[in-house]
Scaffold this active site. Structure first.
Site, short mmCIF file in Angstrom:
data_model
loop_
_atom_site.label_atom_id
_atom_site.label_comp_id
_atom_site.label_asym_id
_atom_site.label_seq_id
_atom_site.Cartn_x
_atom_site.Cartn_y
_atom_site.Cartn_z
CG ASN A 1 -0.02 -0.38 2.17
OD1 ASN A 1 0.75 -0.43 2.75
ND2 ASN A 1 -0.84 0.65 4.03
CD GLU B 1 8.04 -0.91 12.50
OE1 GLU B 1 7.60 0.22 11.43
OE2 GLU B 1 8.70 -1.97 12.22
CD GLU C 1 3.82 -1.42 13.44
OE1 GLU C 1 2.84 -1.02 13.65
OE2 GLU C 1 5.05 -1.19 14.53
CB CYS D 1 -2.06 0.27 8.82
SG CYS D 1 -1.16 1.01 8.87
P1 NDP Z 1 0.27 -9.32 3.52
O1 NDP Z 1 0.37 -10.00 5.10
O2 NDP Z 1 -0.67 -9.77 2.12
O3 NDP Z 1 1.76 -9.04 2.61
C1 NDP Z 1 3.11 -8.64 3.64
C2 NDP Z 1 4.28 -8.89 3.39
O4 NDP Z 1 4.26 -9.99 3.12
C3 NDP Z 1 4.04 -9.23 1.34
O5 NDP Z 1 5.72 -8.61 0.73
C4 NDP Z 1 3.89 -10.41 1.25
O6 NDP Z 1 4.50 -10.66 -0.37
C5 NDP Z 1 4.95 -10.90 2.75
N1 NDP Z 1 4.55 -12.18 2.79
C6 NDP Z 1 3.26 -13.29 2.61
N2 NDP Z 1 3.31 -14.06 3.18
C7 NDP Z 1 4.34 -14.65 3.73
C8 NDP Z 1 5.22 -15.64 4.64
N3 NDP Z 1 4.41 -16.69 4.61
N4 NDP Z 1 6.59 -15.24 5.42
C9 NDP Z 1 6.74 -14.28 5.22
N5 NDP Z 1 6.36 -12.95 4.32
C10 NDP Z 1 4.89 -13.01 3.56
O7 NDP Z 1 -0.38 -7.38 3.36
P2 NDP Z 1 -0.38 -7.17 2.31
O8 NDP Z 1 0.75 -7.21 1.35
O9 NDP Z 1 -1.84 -7.41 1.52
O10 NDP Z 1 -0.71 -5.49 2.74
C11 NDP Z 1 -2.05 -5.21 3.36
C12 NDP Z 1 -2.09 -5.50 4.68
O11 NDP Z 1 -0.73 -4.96 5.38
C13 NDP Z 1 -2.95 -4.33 5.70
O12 NDP Z 1 -3.84 -5.85 6.45
C14 NDP Z 1 -3.02 -4.01 6.48
O13 NDP Z 1 -3.52 -3.45 7.18
C15 NDP Z 1 -1.49 -3.99 6.52
N6 NDP Z 1 -0.67 -2.88 6.77
C16 NDP Z 1 -0.38 -2.37 8.63
C17 NDP Z 1 0.60 -1.21 8.70
C18 NDP Z 1 1.09 -1.42 10.15
O14 NDP Z 1 2.05 0.10 10.02
N7 NDP Z 1 -0.09 -1.87 10.77
C19 NDP Z 1 0.70 -0.77 7.58
C20 NDP Z 1 0.33 -1.10 5.78
C21 NDP Z 1 -0.32 -2.22 5.65
P3 NDP Z 1 3.18 -11.34 -1.15
O15 NDP Z 1 3.29 -9.76 -1.32
O16 NDP Z 1 4.04 -11.74 -1.95
O17 NDP Z 1 2.03 -11.71 -1.25
#
Ligand code: NDP
Length: 483
Positions: free
Chosen positions: A153, A464, A251, A285
């Protein structure tokens, strides 16, 4: 799809390296649905190569003075600043966000992350505790190799939020950005190389989460994992990292409340609530996806709110006038539309939006969705409690402070909230009672990089920002010296 689509390999030890498998993944531009690049589809072999490069480079990087590392970080900030327009265009093309947002928020924040942590490491103070006959000195040393896993995002914004403090503290990094938005991470490595960051100190491995991301979290030589992403993935990351005793920062998701009291500043609250709901297509998020409005002004407020939301310009992210761009992918739009169908099944009324806008030319293939406001839902229903992470806000009335707090806290998440009132005492009371990591009063997403950032409940573990980031990316040691 053009044959000249750019291939984006991994960046390991200062070299551009294709994945060991030789496989590539398509990177699709959400505004058109066309493939704009191909990225390396990495697996555990690539992750291991990156970790070994990081291990080899880390001791010399850590041996530099804080000042010397800070100067490199400052040069990275300068390099990002020099490319601001180019990076904003790239981020917009890869993610779907309006280029104006990338230019005003994402890229300036990436620059600020490097400048801020250059300053933070220069100015950090370490405590000493004198006692009879001895003094205790608290020292910090790097953790070693840190794994950074980031979502789609806010791609460069969130990657640099982790990379800058990790590097400032003398660690080496292996980063795995989301495969949906890999391009500005690659550009960041170019900037780092120009800034004189030694080869191997920052390595980039592209690929799928369950393949490359999982291998990074599992790797025994990765001593700390900083993860931002969804709660389900975060649970998996925690289950992988915990038995290996890695430092872990999570996060995760949010379902944040925007709490509007009847004494609020009407215009400022409407503006703030619209921004909180729909900035970055609701793909932040911290977005206020649950609008709680005091009953005495509920109907009037919701009517004015829906009118403003309906007036947001949805369209070409490259057009500076666009307020709402494309969702990150067609699959994500399908998911958001599924929630809108569920909302209707659950008894809700879609007050505006929720439809696919009719856009011309290549934009017809993009994953656009008009921002939606839904009323009439029970606050405990799925639509109102699950994270949708798109341009959908549900609205709910409340009678008094007590009920507002109960509704705001009535979800599994606990990331943030905003409270809108002119009553200072009420602002303090409600802020204290909210079960979240961050509260904004009469504003939203106003960020000072010194303050703690993070959530409670299903929104994550750890903080963080400022000294919290410096602490996470270091090991603390006490040295007790007897006189
Ligand atoms: P995901 O949880 O799908 O993915 C986050 C990252 O983790 C991606 O790089 C993803 O790769 C990777 N990933 C997926 N599976 C694994 C695994 N088994 N082991 C290690 N890494 C893995 O989230 P999104 O990318 O869909 O992002 C949206 C989410 O992020 C929302 O829930 C949002 O709320 C949260 N978010 C939280 C924030 C915060 O600061 N609290 C800020 C921004 C977003 P891949 O994309 O290849 O699957």
């Amino acid at each position: 799809m053009s044959d000249t689509v750019r291939e984006v390999p991994n960046r390991i030890g200062g070299r551009r390296v294709p994945a060991a498998s030789g496989a590539w993944l398509d990177d699709v531009g959400p505004a058109t649905g066309e493939v704009i690049a191909r990225i390396a589809r990495s697996d555990a072999r690539d992750v291991d190569a990156a970790v070994q490069a990081a291990r080899a480079a880390q001791p010399a990087w850590a041996a530099l003075s804080d000042e010397a590392r800070a100067r490199v970080l400052d040069r990275v900030a300068d390099g990002l600043e020099a490319r601001l327009d180019e990076l904003a265009a790239l981020e917009s093309r890869d993610q779907g966000k309006p280029v104006s947002l990338a230019r005003e928020v994402d890229i300036p924040r990436a620059i600020a992350n490097f400048r801020f942590f250059a300053g933070a490491v220069r100015h950090q103070e370490l405590p000493s505790h004198p006692m009879p006959g001895a003094v205790n000195l608290t020292q910090r040393s790097p953790v070693g190799v840190c794994g950074l896993v980031t979502p789609w995002n806010l791609p460069l914004y969130l990657l640099t939020w982790k990379a800058a403090p990790a590097l400032a503290m003398g660690n080496a990094v292996v980063a795995k950005p989301s495969e949906l938005t890999p391009l500005t991470a690659d550009a960041l490595v170019d900037v780092m190389e120009e800034a004189g960051l030694p080869p191997g100190v920052f390595n980039l491995v592209h690929g799928l989460g369950p393949e490359a991301g999982q291998a990074l979290v599992e790797h025994p030589d990765v001593k700390a994992v900083s993860f931002t992403g969804g709660t389900v993935t975060g649970r998996r990351v925690a289950a992988t990292a915990a038995p290996r005793f890695k430092k872990l920062s999570l996060e995760l998701g949010g379902k944040n409340a925007t709490v509007v009291f009847d004494d609020c500043d009407w215009e400022a609250t409407l503006d703030g609530a619209v921004r909180a709901g729909f900035a970055n297509q609701g793909e932040i998020c911290l977005c206020g996806s649950r609008l709680l409005v005091q009953r005495s002004v509920h109907d009037r407020f919701v009517e004015a709110y829906a009118a403003r939301v309906a007036a947001l310009t949805v369209g070409d992210p490259a057009d500076p006038a666009t307020r709402v761009g494309a969702l990150v992918s067609a699959a994500h739009r399908d998911k958001v539309e599924g929630y809108l169908r569920l909302a209707v099944d659950e008894g809700g009324t879609v007050r505006c939006g929720g439809t696919r806008p009719d856009l011309p030319g290549s934009l017809a293939g993009g994953s656009f969705l008009a921002p939606a406001v839904v009323s009439g839902l029970a606050p405990a229903c799925r639509t109102a409690t699950e994270e949708i992470f798109g341009p959908v806000v549900t609205v709910h009335p409340f009678d008094d402070e007590e009920e507002a707090i109960a509704l705001a806290n009535g979800v599994a998440y606990g990331l943030s909230a905003s409270v809108w009132t002119r009553d200072l005492g009420r602002a303090h009371r409600v802020a204290r009672a909210l079960d979240v990591g961050m509260v904004w009063v009469n504003t939203w997403l106003l960020r000072d990089l010194r303050v703690p950032f993070g959530g409670v409940k299903d929104s994550g573990v750890g903080r963080e920002g400022g000294r919290w980031s410096l602490e996470f990316f270091s090991e603390t040691k006490n040295v007790c010296i007897a006189w």
